[in-house]
Write a protein that holds these residues in place. Structure first.
Motif, PDB file in Angstrom:
ATOM      1  N   LYS A  53       0.264  -1.197   0.171  1.00 35.34           N
ATOM      2  CA  LYS A  53       0.138  -0.549   0.350  1.00 35.34           C
ATOM      3  C   LYS A  53       0.595   1.426  -0.223  1.00 35.34           C
ATOM      4  O   LYS A  53       0.625   2.208  -0.920  1.00 35.34           O
ATOM      5  N   ASN A  54       1.813   1.602   1.253  1.00 38.39           N
ATOM      6  CA  ASN A  54       3.050   2.198   0.922  1.00 38.39           C
ATOM      7  C   ASN A  54       3.271   2.888  -0.494  1.00 38.39           C
ATOM      8  O   ASN A  54       3.567   4.005  -0.546  1.00 38.39           O
ATOM      9  N   ILE A  55       3.924   1.535  -1.310  1.00 37.03           N
ATOM     10  CA  ILE A  55       4.490   1.825  -2.308  1.00 37.03           C
ATOM     11  C   ILE A  55       3.680   2.593  -3.690  1.00 37.03           C
ATOM     12  O   ILE A  55       3.948   3.235  -4.253  1.00 37.03           O
ATOM     13  N   GLY A  56       1.681   2.075  -3.828  1.00 38.96           N
ATOM     14  CA  GLY A  56       1.182   2.745  -4.134  1.00 38.96           C
ATOM     15  C   GLY A  56       0.588   3.949  -4.162  1.00 38.96           C
ATOM     16  O   GLY A  56       0.853   4.936  -4.742  1.00 38.96           O
ATOM     17  N   ASP A  57       0.686   3.974  -2.584  1.00 39.44           N
ATOM     18  CA  ASP A  57       0.761   5.796  -2.420  1.00 39.44           C
ATOM     19  C   ASP A  57       1.730   6.696  -3.001  1.00 39.44           C
ATOM     20  O   ASP A  57       1.766   7.422  -3.477  1.00 39.44           O
ATOM     21  N   ILE A  58       2.943   5.843  -2.784  1.00 39.07           N
ATOM     22  CA  ILE A  58       4.083   6.115  -3.360  1.00 39.07           C
ATOM     23  C   ILE A  58       4.296   7.237  -5.038  1.00 39.07           C
ATOM     24  O   ILE A  58       4.689   8.025  -4.980  1.00 39.07           O
ATOM     25  N   LEU A  59       3.866   6.248  -5.208  1.00 38.82           N
ATOM     26  CA  LEU A  59       4.158   6.089  -6.941  1.00 38.82           C
ATOM     27  C   LEU A  59       3.103   7.116  -7.436  1.00 38.82           C
ATOM     28  O   LEU A  59       3.325   7.749  -8.645  1.00 38.82           O
ATOM     29  N   ASP A  60       1.462   6.685  -6.685  1.00 36.28           N
ATOM     30  CA  ASP A  60       0.233   7.547  -7.549  1.00 36.28           C
ATOM     31  C   ASP A  60       0.708   9.242  -6.689  1.00 36.28           C
ATOM     32  O   ASP A  60       0.148  10.017  -7.869  1.00 36.28           O
ATOM     33  N   GLN A  61       1.325   9.569  -6.100  1.00 37.72           N
ATOM     34  CA  GLN A  61       1.561  10.614  -5.246  1.00 37.72           C
ATOM     35  C   GLN A  61       2.973  11.669  -6.638  1.00 37.72           C
ATOM     36  O   GLN A  61       2.663  12.422  -6.967  1.00 37.72           O
ATOM     37  N   LEU A  62       3.925  10.731  -6.648  1.00 39.05           N
ATOM     38  CA  LEU A  62       5.081  11.134  -7.214  1.00 39.05           C
ATOM     39  C   LEU A  62       4.302  11.378  -8.928  1.00 39.05           C
ATOM     40  O   LEU A  62       4.762  12.972  -9.797  1.00 39.05           O
ATOM     41  N   HIS A  63       3.800  10.259  -9.079  1.00 47.26           N
ATOM     42  CA  HIS A  63       3.164  10.611 -10.473  1.00 47.26           C
ATOM     43  C   HIS A  63       2.094  11.891 -11.851  1.00 47.26           C
ATOM     44  O   HIS A  63       2.801  12.452 -12.083  1.00 47.26           O
ATOM     45  N   ALA A  77       8.120  12.878 -14.625  1.00 47.82           N
ATOM     46  CA  ALA A  77       9.248  12.753 -14.784  1.00 47.82           C
ATOM     47  C   ALA A  77       8.707  10.381 -14.900  1.00 47.82           C
ATOM     48  O   ALA A  77       7.936  10.012 -14.601  1.00 47.82           O
ATOM     49  N   ARG A  78      10.057  10.260 -15.595  1.00 43.40           N
ATOM     50  CA  ARG A  78      10.437   8.485 -15.302  1.00 43.40           C
ATOM     51  C   ARG A  78      10.015   7.559 -13.780  1.00 43.40           C
ATOM     52  O   ARG A  78      11.631   8.810 -12.898  1.00 43.40           O
ATOM     53  N   ILE A  79       9.870   7.150 -13.741  1.00 44.56           N
ATOM     54  CA  ILE A  79      10.157   6.871 -12.221  1.00 44.56           C
ATOM     55  C   ILE A  79      10.015   5.357 -12.501  1.00 44.56           C
ATOM     56  O   ILE A  79       9.581   4.426 -13.034  1.00 44.56           O
ATOM     57  N   ILE A  80      11.305   5.148 -11.469  1.00 43.60           N
ATOM     58  CA  ILE A  80      11.679   3.319 -11.679  1.00 43.60           C
ATOM     59  C   ILE A  80      12.362   2.699 -10.859  1.00 43.60           C
ATOM     60  O   ILE A  80      13.695   3.186 -10.339  1.00 43.60           O
ATOM     61  N   ARG A 132       0.761   0.089 -13.134  1.00 40.92           N
ATOM     62  CA  ARG A 132       0.559   1.945 -13.305  1.00 40.92           C
ATOM     63  C   ARG A 132       1.680   2.259 -14.399  1.00 40.92           C
ATOM     64  O   ARG A 132       1.538   3.040 -14.359  1.00 40.92           O
ATOM     65  N   GLY A 133       1.758   0.916 -14.884  1.00 41.71           N
ATOM     66  CA  GLY A 133       2.229   1.314 -16.106  1.00 41.71           C
ATOM     67  C   GLY A 133       4.313   1.259 -16.073  1.00 41.71           C
ATOM     68  O   GLY A 133       5.069   2.317 -16.811  1.00 41.71           O
ATOM     69  N   LEU A 134       5.138   1.643 -15.070  1.00 46.52           N
ATOM     70  CA  LEU A 134       6.645   1.944 -14.380  1.00 46.52           C
ATOM     71  C   LEU A 134       7.237   1.027 -14.489  1.00 46.52           C
ATOM     72  O   LEU A 134       7.322  -0.297 -14.901  1.00 46.52           O
TER      73      LEU A 134
END
Length: 231
Positions: A127-137, A143-146, A178-180
């Motif tokens: 859940k945490n990493i999902g929230d991090i990815l959503d907020q950054l995107h 930005a490219r998120i890798i 998320r296609g990242l």
């Protein structure tokens, strides 16, 4: 355009004699212009976001130098990372990452979530990493998120992370949903002999900077640049 004007300025009967001189002059001008353009480009800004594997990693300088040479433009790699921290800490650091306005964000945030004494469940980590990815995107849409998997753990550091593979898989799944992008550095370490791997990661968790650079930089270089950069 300058070359065309020079060509027209030469009398017709002398153009054949001057053809090679003009060609060489134009090639020099094109080459010089390309170098100048590369120098004038703004740096590619990268933020490495993670745990001690980033804070103590030592691979960032190598990535910066090699990627700059490959792309023929400046590259700057900064870090937002802290030893011993989890994805919960990372959620509180997003403003720092966003403030850098990076072109690329490299993320590794599973290692301490996976330790038994941190009590971060697999579901909570996901859940945490999902929230991090959503907020950054959302906040950095260009930005490219890798996401990255780093090095293996061994000894006591491995014993306290019995399910680390599941945490990596969960983070990878959230990225893919998320296609990242995802870069797995583990195969590079697995190609080393057991003795060489032990020498490269003497405490069972944190690679020597020169070893981390040797393994991690080529993988990231090819992935980011999208071509062979001579590694």
């Amino acid at each position: 355009m300058i070359c065309l004007r020079l060509w027209r300025a030469v009398p017709t009967e002398r153009r054949l004699a001057w053809a090679w001189v003009l060609l060489l002059a134009c090639l020099v001008m094109v080459s010089s212009t390309g170098e100048s353009d590369a120098e004038d480009l703004p740096p590619v800004k990268i933020v490495a976001f993670g745990t001690s594997l980033t804070a103590r990693g030592g691979w960032q300088a190598g990535l910066e130098a090699k990627l700059a040479a490959c792309l023929q433009r400046p590259v700057r790699v900064d870090s937002v990372a802290k030893s011993g921290e989890t994805s919960a800490w990372a959620l509180s650091q997003l403003d720092r990452v966003v403030a850098e306005e990076p072109d690329i964000i490299l993320i590794e945030l599973y290692a301490n979530d996976a330790t038994l004494h941190r009590l971060v469940s697999l579901a909570q980590s996901r859940k945490n990493i999902g929230d991090i990815l959503d907020q950054l995107h959302r906040r950095l849409p260009r930005a490219r998120i890798i996401l990255m998997a780093m090095n293996p753990f061994s000894g006591l550091r491995g014993l306290i992370r019995p399910f680390v593979g599941s945490y990596i898989s969960a983070h990878q799944a959230e990225a893919q949903k998320r296609g990242l992008e995802f870069v797995d550095n583990r195969p590079g370490w697995e190609r080393l002999s057991a003795d060489d791997r032990a020498a490269a990661i003497p405490d069972g968790a944190h690679p020597r900077p020169e070893a981390a650079t040797r393994i991690i930089v080529p993988a990231l270089l090819g992935h980011i640049a999208g071509r062979d950069c001579g590694e």
